[in-house]
Design a protein around this motif. Sequence first.
Motif, PDB file in Angstrom:
ATOM      1  N   GLU A   5       0.832  -1.200   0.000  1.00 18.18           N
ATOM      2  CA  GLU A   5       0.000   0.000   0.000  1.00 18.18           C
ATOM      3  C   GLU A   5       0.871   1.256   0.000  1.00 18.18           C
ATOM      4  O   GLU A   5       0.600   2.224  -0.720  1.00 18.18           O
ATOM      5  CB  GLU A   5      -0.919   0.012   1.222  1.00 18.18           C
ATOM      6  N   ILE A   6       1.938   1.236   0.818  1.00 18.25           N
ATOM      7  CA  ILE A   6       2.783   2.429   0.979  1.00 18.25           C
ATOM      8  C   ILE A   6       4.255   2.023   0.944  1.00 18.25           C
ATOM      9  O   ILE A   6       4.677   1.104   1.655  1.00 18.25           O
ATOM     10  CB  ILE A   6       2.492   3.145   2.311  1.00 18.25           C
ATOM     11  N   SER A  28       0.556  -2.813   5.349  1.00 20.97           N
ATOM     12  CA  SER A  28       1.292  -3.083   4.119  1.00 20.97           C
ATOM     13  C   SER A  28       2.193  -1.901   3.787  1.00 20.97           C
ATOM     14  O   SER A  28       1.931  -1.128   2.882  1.00 20.97           O
ATOM     15  CB  SER A  28       0.314  -3.350   2.964  1.00 20.97           C
ATOM     16  N   VAL A  29       3.280  -1.771   4.586  1.00 16.00           N
ATOM     17  CA  VAL A  29       4.225  -0.662   4.438  1.00 16.00           C
ATOM     18  C   VAL A  29       5.623  -1.226   4.276  1.00 16.00           C
ATOM     19  O   VAL A  29       6.036  -2.125   5.025  1.00 16.00           O
ATOM     20  CB  VAL A  29       4.189   0.279   5.663  1.00 16.00           C
ATOM     21  N   ILE A  30       6.369  -0.697   3.310  1.00 14.18           N
ATOM     22  CA  ILE A  30       7.760  -1.089   3.141  1.00 14.18           C
ATOM     23  C   ILE A  30       8.640   0.156   3.216  1.00 14.18           C
ATOM     24  O   ILE A  30       8.294   1.213   2.693  1.00 14.18           O
ATOM     25  CB  ILE A  30       8.003  -1.835   1.805  1.00 14.18           C
ATOM     26  N   LEU A  31       9.765   0.019   3.904  1.00 14.69           N
ATOM     27  CA  LEU A  31      10.740   1.095   4.050  1.00 14.69           C
ATOM     28  C   LEU A  31      12.016   0.673   3.324  1.00 14.69           C
ATOM     29  O   LEU A  31      12.595  -0.373   3.630  1.00 14.69           O
ATOM     30  CB  LEU A  31      11.032   1.348   5.536  1.00 14.69           C
ATOM     31  N   LEU A  32      12.437   1.475   2.351  1.00 19.18           N
ATOM     32  CA  LEU A  32      13.580   1.136   1.501  1.00 19.18           C
ATOM     33  C   LEU A  32      14.774   2.038   1.829  1.00 19.18           C
ATOM     34  O   LEU A  32      14.649   3.266   1.827  1.00 19.18           O
ATOM     35  CB  LEU A  32      13.200   1.288   0.026  1.00 19.18           C
ATOM     36  N   GLU A  33      15.930   1.442   2.094  1.00 22.64           N
ATOM     37  CA  GLU A  33      17.125   2.198   2.470  1.00 22.64           C
ATOM     38  C   GLU A  33      18.342   1.680   1.704  1.00 22.64           C
ATOM     39  O   GLU A  33      18.586   0.475   1.664  1.00 22.64           O
ATOM     40  CB  GLU A  33      17.359   2.065   3.980  1.00 22.64           C
ATOM     41  N   LYS A  34      19.090   2.604   1.091  1.00 21.46           N
ATOM     42  CA  LYS A  34      20.248   2.213   0.282  1.00 21.46           C
ATOM     43  C   LYS A  34      21.422   1.727   1.128  1.00 21.46           C
ATOM     44  O   LYS A  34      22.248   0.954   0.658  1.00 21.46           O
ATOM     45  CB  LYS A  34      20.682   3.370  -0.604  1.00 21.46           C
ATOM     46  N   ASN A  35      21.518   2.202   2.385  1.00 21.18           N
ATOM     47  CA  ASN A  35      22.610   1.761   3.258  1.00 21.18           C
ATOM     48  C   ASN A  35      22.277   0.427   3.919  1.00 21.18           C
ATOM     49  O   ASN A  35      21.137  -0.026   3.883  1.00 21.18           O
ATOM     50  CB  ASN A  35      22.882   2.814   4.339  1.00 21.18           C
ATOM     51  N   ALA A 146       3.714   0.086  -5.443  1.00 21.01           N
ATOM     52  CA  ALA A 146       3.040   0.654  -4.279  1.00 21.01           C
ATOM     53  C   ALA A 146       1.860   1.500  -4.719  1.00 21.01           C
ATOM     54  O   ALA A 146       1.863   2.086  -5.805  1.00 21.01           O
ATOM     55  CB  ALA A 146       4.014   1.488  -3.467  1.00 21.01           C
ATOM     56  N   ASP A 147       0.837   1.566  -3.872  1.00 23.85           N
ATOM     57  CA  ASP A 147      -0.286   2.452  -4.143  1.00 23.85           C
ATOM     58  C   ASP A 147       0.107   3.908  -3.886  1.00 23.85           C
ATOM     59  O   ASP A 147      -0.339   4.821  -4.572  1.00 23.85           O
ATOM     60  CB  ASP A 147      -1.478   2.090  -3.258  1.00 23.85           C
ATOM     61  N   LYS A 148       0.958   4.088  -2.874  1.00 25.31           N
ATOM     62  CA  LYS A 148       1.416   5.429  -2.505  1.00 25.31           C
ATOM     63  C   LYS A 148       2.908   5.387  -2.175  1.00 25.31           C
ATOM     64  O   LYS A 148       3.407   4.362  -1.691  1.00 25.31           O
ATOM     65  CB  LYS A 148       0.629   5.958  -1.297  1.00 25.31           C
ATOM     66  N   VAL A 149       3.592   6.498  -2.422  1.00 25.55           N
ATOM     67  CA  VAL A 149       5.035   6.575  -2.163  1.00 25.55           C
ATOM     68  C   VAL A 149       5.337   7.835  -1.350  1.00 25.55           C
ATOM     69  O   VAL A 149       4.821   8.919  -1.651  1.00 25.55           O
ATOM     70  CB  VAL A 149       5.845   6.596  -3.472  1.00 25.55           C
ATOM     71  N   ILE A 150       6.164   7.672  -0.318  1.00 28.56           N
ATOM     72  CA  ILE A 150       6.672   8.806   0.462  1.00 28.56           C
ATOM     73  C   ILE A 150       8.171   8.895   0.213  1.00 28.56           C
ATOM     74  O   ILE A 150       8.920   7.956   0.510  1.00 28.56           O
ATOM     75  CB  ILE A 150       6.408   8.624   1.971  1.00 28.56           C
ATOM     76  N   VAL A 151       8.611  10.018  -0.341  1.00 28.17           N
ATOM     77  CA  VAL A 151      10.036  10.217  -0.624  1.00 28.17           C
ATOM     78  C   VAL A 151      10.656  11.004   0.526  1.00 28.17           C
ATOM     79  O   VAL A 151      10.274  12.142   0.797  1.00 28.17           O
ATOM     80  CB  VAL A 151      10.245  10.966  -1.954  1.00 28.17           C
ATOM     81  N   SER A 396      -1.066  10.785   6.715  1.00 26.38           N
ATOM     82  CA  SER A 396      -1.891  11.174   5.577  1.00 26.38           C
ATOM     83  C   SER A 396      -1.963  10.058   4.524  1.00 26.38           C
ATOM     84  O   SER A 396      -3.030   9.755   3.984  1.00 26.38           O
ATOM     85  CB  SER A 396      -1.344  12.453   4.923  1.00 26.38           C
ATOM     86  N   ALA A 397      -0.812   9.453   4.235  1.00 31.93           N
ATOM     87  CA  ALA A 397      -0.775   8.402   3.205  1.00 31.93           C
ATOM     88  C   ALA A 397      -1.551   7.165   3.626  1.00 31.93           C
ATOM     89  O   ALA A 397      -2.079   6.426   2.776  1.00 31.93           O
ATOM     90  CB  ALA A 397       0.677   8.039   2.901  1.00 31.93           C
TER      91      ALA A 397
END
Length: 400
Positions: A5-6, A28-35, A146-151, A396-397
């Motif tokens: 979802e997010i 249904s939230v995923i957090l993506l990190e390059k490090n 994802a349905d929504k993205v937070i940058v 909000s998301a």
Amino acid sequence: MEKYEIAVIGAGPAGIMAAIAASQNSSSVILLEKNSTPGRKLLMTGGGRCNITNQKPIKKLLNIYPQKNFLKHSFYTLTNEKLLSFFENKGLYFIEEEDNRIFPQTEKSGDVLKILVDYLENVDVRYDFEVKSIVDNFIINDEIMADKVIVATGGATYPQTGCDIKNYSLTSHPLTDIKYGLVPLISEKDLSDIAGITLYDVIVSYKKSKVKGNVLFSHVGLTGPGIINLSNIISENISYSLLEEEPNADFEIAIDLCPDFTREGLQNKFTIDFQSKGKTMIKNYLKLFLTNRFIDFFLDEIGIDGEIQLSRIDKKSKNRLIENLKRFTFEIKGFNRDLAKVTIGGVDLDYVNPKTMESTLTPNLYFAGEILDLHGPTGGYNLKIAFSTGYLAGISASEK
């Protein structure tokens, strides 16, 4: 292809808080990190002690920021009381220091980060995942939809923490000029001989702008609170954008070494003292005004023999002393980009809804933290932005 979802991009303070807030209403939230680990920049804040926020009342706090109208809703959504209780509920308490700065009692930023990570229990966290593309329908790297993205990828400074100028091109959202903020200055002159010397409570000026504070000399230039806080004004006045090029910085700053005296006051004092203390050498007399180790450098720069007695100083030399005590100049050739603390500029706020952090151009796209064209001075102000905008974006998301 995995579906969520997010998706939150960036596991700094804004991104982690966004993911935590989103997970309150969504499973249904995923957090993506390059490090390989989260919160690298958070660990560096407050000299490793984590100046988590500033405890000024919200109305006074908002007046610190040029973008106070944009920040108002996020600051009232995640108040300082709510932020601190968020950590106190897991046993971490805080102390208030000078200028309303708030630190954890343990004085360890790692303790703050640990609790933030603990709150991610309902979030799918993916480390070593560098987001290289976000295409239509929020497909990330052709792997995740994802349905929504937070940058929340941060700014352009501290690249060792994962910040990268390339992150601004992940979306097509309008941007303002990207610049260095809170950054030391590189001088034309080699300052190795006075490296480590601090001038206390002087006034530093650039054109008509003035800032009072300490100035510290390094081998390559000038830093310290007086310089750091003035650097934002300087950077904003120079026309450049890091999206295109490095700044062509070539300018002059001046330091009032005796802010407690006017020129007339110094003139009168010199007239009296040069007669009553005529046998005193100028290098010893200047200890009344200057840090001891700085005196030889100062006199060499203005061409006056440090061992000359006061009674033998002519009118022209006296005037030169007064002029330079009130306006001692340095030629600057650039910003010390490796030590810039914040980024000026970013996602254009004219196209972001301040009540949700959602783009007004691209539905379901949100922004949080330093990637936005928001910044404050030092003292817990920037982490306050990160946590508040991150929390608002996540809430909000996740609203159904």
